[in-house]
Design a protein around this motif. Structure first.
Motif, PDB file in Angstrom:
ATOM      1  N   TYR A 248       0.772  -1.280   0.178  1.00  0.00           N
ATOM      2  CA  TYR A 248      -0.133   0.021  -0.018  1.00  0.00           C
ATOM      3  C   TYR A 248       0.986   1.108   0.049  1.00  0.00           C
ATOM      4  N   SER A 249       0.299   2.219  -0.324  1.00  0.00           N
ATOM      5  CA  SER A 249       0.976   3.634  -0.285  1.00  0.00           C
ATOM      6  C   SER A 249       0.030   4.705   0.234  1.00  0.00           C
ATOM      7  N   ALA A 250       0.561   5.392   1.363  1.00  0.00           N
ATOM      8  CA  ALA A 250      -0.102   6.279   1.999  1.00  0.00           C
ATOM      9  C   ALA A 250      -0.115   7.912   1.213  1.00  0.00           C
ATOM     10  N   ALA A 251       0.915   7.850   0.476  1.00  0.00           N
ATOM     11  CA  ALA A 251       1.152   9.263  -0.499  1.00  0.00           C
ATOM     12  C   ALA A 251       2.319   8.960  -1.561  1.00  0.00           C
ATOM     13  N   ALA A 252       2.512  10.003  -2.287  1.00  0.00           N
ATOM     14  CA  ALA A 252       3.709   9.801  -3.136  1.00  0.00           C
ATOM     15  C   ALA A 252       4.818   9.606  -2.352  1.00  0.00           C
ATOM     16  N   ASP A 253       5.744   8.605  -2.622  1.00  0.00           N
ATOM     17  CA  ASP A 253       7.186   8.415  -2.153  1.00  0.00           C
ATOM     18  C   ASP A 253       6.914   7.506  -0.671  1.00  0.00           C
ATOM     19  N   ILE A 254       5.742   7.422  -0.365  1.00  0.00           N
ATOM     20  CA  ILE A 254       5.516   6.445   0.860  1.00  0.00           C
ATOM     21  C   ILE A 254       4.827   5.058   0.582  1.00  0.00           C
ATOM     22  N   THR A 255       5.561   4.156   0.797  1.00  0.00           N
ATOM     23  CA  THR A 255       4.954   2.697   0.621  1.00  0.00           C
ATOM     24  C   THR A 255       5.363   1.868   1.728  1.00  0.00           C
ATOM     25  N   ASP A 256       4.447   0.850   1.822  1.00  0.00           N
ATOM     26  CA  ASP A 256       4.698  -0.087   2.991  1.00  0.00           C
ATOM     27  C   ASP A 256       4.210  -1.427   2.625  1.00  0.00           C
ATOM     28  N   LYS A 257       4.724  -2.642   3.168  1.00  0.00           N
ATOM     29  CA  LYS A 257       4.336  -4.017   2.705  1.00  0.00           C
ATOM     30  C   LYS A 257       3.169  -4.127   3.517  1.00  0.00           C
ATOM     31  N   GLY A 258       2.269  -5.102   2.695  1.00  0.00           N
ATOM     32  CA  GLY A 258       0.913  -5.545   3.333  1.00  0.00           C
ATOM     33  C   GLY A 258       1.425  -7.021   3.927  1.00  0.00           C
ATOM     34  N   GLU A 259       0.384  -7.939   3.495  1.00  0.00           N
ATOM     35  CA  GLU A 259       0.368  -9.380   4.009  1.00  0.00           C
ATOM     36  C   GLU A 259       1.162 -10.157   3.265  1.00  0.00           C
ATOM     37  N   VAL A 260       1.488  -9.914   1.903  1.00  0.00           N
ATOM     38  CA  VAL A 260       2.186 -10.980   0.916  1.00  0.00           C
ATOM     39  C   VAL A 260       2.873 -10.349   0.111  1.00  0.00           C
ATOM     40  N   PRO A 261       3.996  -9.423   0.584  1.00  0.00           N
ATOM     41  CA  PRO A 261       4.726  -8.682  -0.207  1.00  0.00           C
ATOM     42  C   PRO A 261       5.971  -9.333  -0.958  1.00  0.00           C
ATOM     43  N   ASP A 262       6.270 -10.541  -0.692  1.00  0.00           N
ATOM     44  CA  ASP A 262       7.459 -11.182  -1.345  1.00  0.00           C
ATOM     45  C   ASP A 262       7.434 -11.322  -2.869  1.00  0.00           C
ATOM     46  N   GLY A 263       8.390 -10.953  -3.365  1.00  0.00           N
ATOM     47  CA  GLY A 263       8.500 -10.934  -4.935  1.00  0.00           C
ATOM     48  C   GLY A 263       7.995  -9.730  -5.584  1.00  0.00           C
ATOM     49  N   TYR A 264       7.645  -8.863  -5.006  1.00  0.00           N
ATOM     50  CA  TYR A 264       6.835  -7.667  -5.600  1.00  0.00           C
ATOM     51  C   TYR A 264       7.594  -6.504  -5.037  1.00  0.00           C
ATOM     52  N   VAL A 265       7.547  -5.495  -6.176  1.00  0.00           N
ATOM     53  CA  VAL A 265       8.302  -4.016  -5.693  1.00  0.00           C
ATOM     54  C   VAL A 265       7.241  -2.916  -6.160  1.00  0.00           C
ATOM     55  N   VAL A 266       7.045  -1.952  -5.574  1.00  0.00           N
ATOM     56  CA  VAL A 266       6.122  -0.860  -5.905  1.00  0.00           C
ATOM     57  C   VAL A 266       7.022   0.452  -5.631  1.00  0.00           C
ATOM     58  N   SER A 267       6.465   1.430  -6.443  1.00  0.00           N
ATOM     59  CA  SER A 267       6.880   2.717  -6.372  1.00  0.00           C
ATOM     60  C   SER A 267       5.690   3.569  -6.411  1.00  0.00           C
ATOM     61  N   ARG A 268       5.830   4.848  -6.136  1.00  0.00           N
ATOM     62  CA  ARG A 268       4.743   5.914  -6.250  1.00  0.00           C
ATOM     63  C   ARG A 268       5.473   7.232  -6.442  1.00  0.00           C
ATOM     64  N   SER A 269       5.678   7.518  -7.503  1.00  0.00           N
ATOM     65  CA  SER A 269       6.564   8.947  -7.682  1.00  0.00           C
ATOM     66  C   SER A 269       5.616  10.029  -7.850  1.00  0.00           C
TER      67      SER A 269
END
Lengths: 111, 113
Positions: B48-69
């Motif tokens: 999940y992401s709370a705002a641009a440049d702020i992201t955090d893991k949820g329940e099943v994050p392994d193997g995934y990458v996110v970004s929010r520019s």
């Protein structure tokens, strides 16, 4: 996390029948939503109902927050009501609002 | 007035390849989420992401990458796809965190062969 139980898991109706779907939560929630997943897989928002009763056409929902359950009523069902109905909620006090989903009720409406 | 869109809607890829799923919302919602839907598990939160440049893991994050520019975009990348990542992926957004209604995109059906 919060455990969400939905019942019944499957429901088969003839067109025109009424039905009630139930959702129980293991803990207090403050963001309770009902969704319909249509045959194309899309999740359609039906109700945002943390408490009280709302109506939208043939559908209505009631949430009793103090007893941690919610009900979805479908009246005069139509074949287009078929699909899976999910309820979901987020933990009371959560600043994230992450939704915990039930396993869904598979509704089939026959003409 | 598109709301929240996802692309592609369907994707088939091979094991080991990198795949990026796109999510775009037009409401300027602060919070965005990625869920995956699997038989027997329902929907589970990946990131999940709370705002641009702020992201955090949820329940099943392994193997995934996110970004929010940018506020409106929240791409999800599978760095090296595995068959266990075959799933339907939903992006969602809400006005803020906490008790706010979440709205879901149409989903991306991903098959990893």
């Amino acid at each position: 996390g919060i455990q969400v139980e939905q019942s019944p898991p499957d429901l088969i109706l003839q067109e025109g029948a009424n039905s009630t779907l139930r959702c129980n939560f293991s803990d207090s929630v403050n963001n309770l939503q009902w969704f319909h997943q249509n045959p194309w897989g899309q999740l359609i928002n039906l109700f945002y109902i943390p408490s009280g009763t709302k109506q939208n056409g043939r559908l209505s929902a009631t949430t009793v927050a103090t007893e941690r359950y919610s009900l979805l009523y479908i009246s005069s069902s139509q074949t287009t009501d078929s699909g899976v109905y999910f309820c979901a909620g987020s933990a009371r006090g959560s600043t994230l609002g992450r939704l915990y989903f039930g396993r869904g009720t598979q509704l089939t409406v026959w003409p | 007035d598109a709301g929240i869109t996802q692309s592609p809607r369907y994707k088939i890829t091979e094991t080991g390849r990198q795949v990026t799923l796109m999510c775009h919302q037009t409401w300027s919602h602060s919070y965005m989420f990625w869920y995956r839907q699997d038989l027997g598990h329902g929907l589970r939160l990946i990131y999940y992401s709370a705002a641009a440049d702020i992201t955090d893991k949820g329940e099943v994050p392994d193997g995934y990458v996110v970004s929010r520019s940018k506020t409106e975009n929240f791409p999800l990348t599978l760095e090296s796809a595995t068959r266990s990542q075959t799933s339907v992926y939903f992006c969602a957004s809400s006005e803020s965190g906490g008790p706010y209604e979440q709205y879901f995109g149409p989903g991306t059906r991903l098959t990893v062969t």
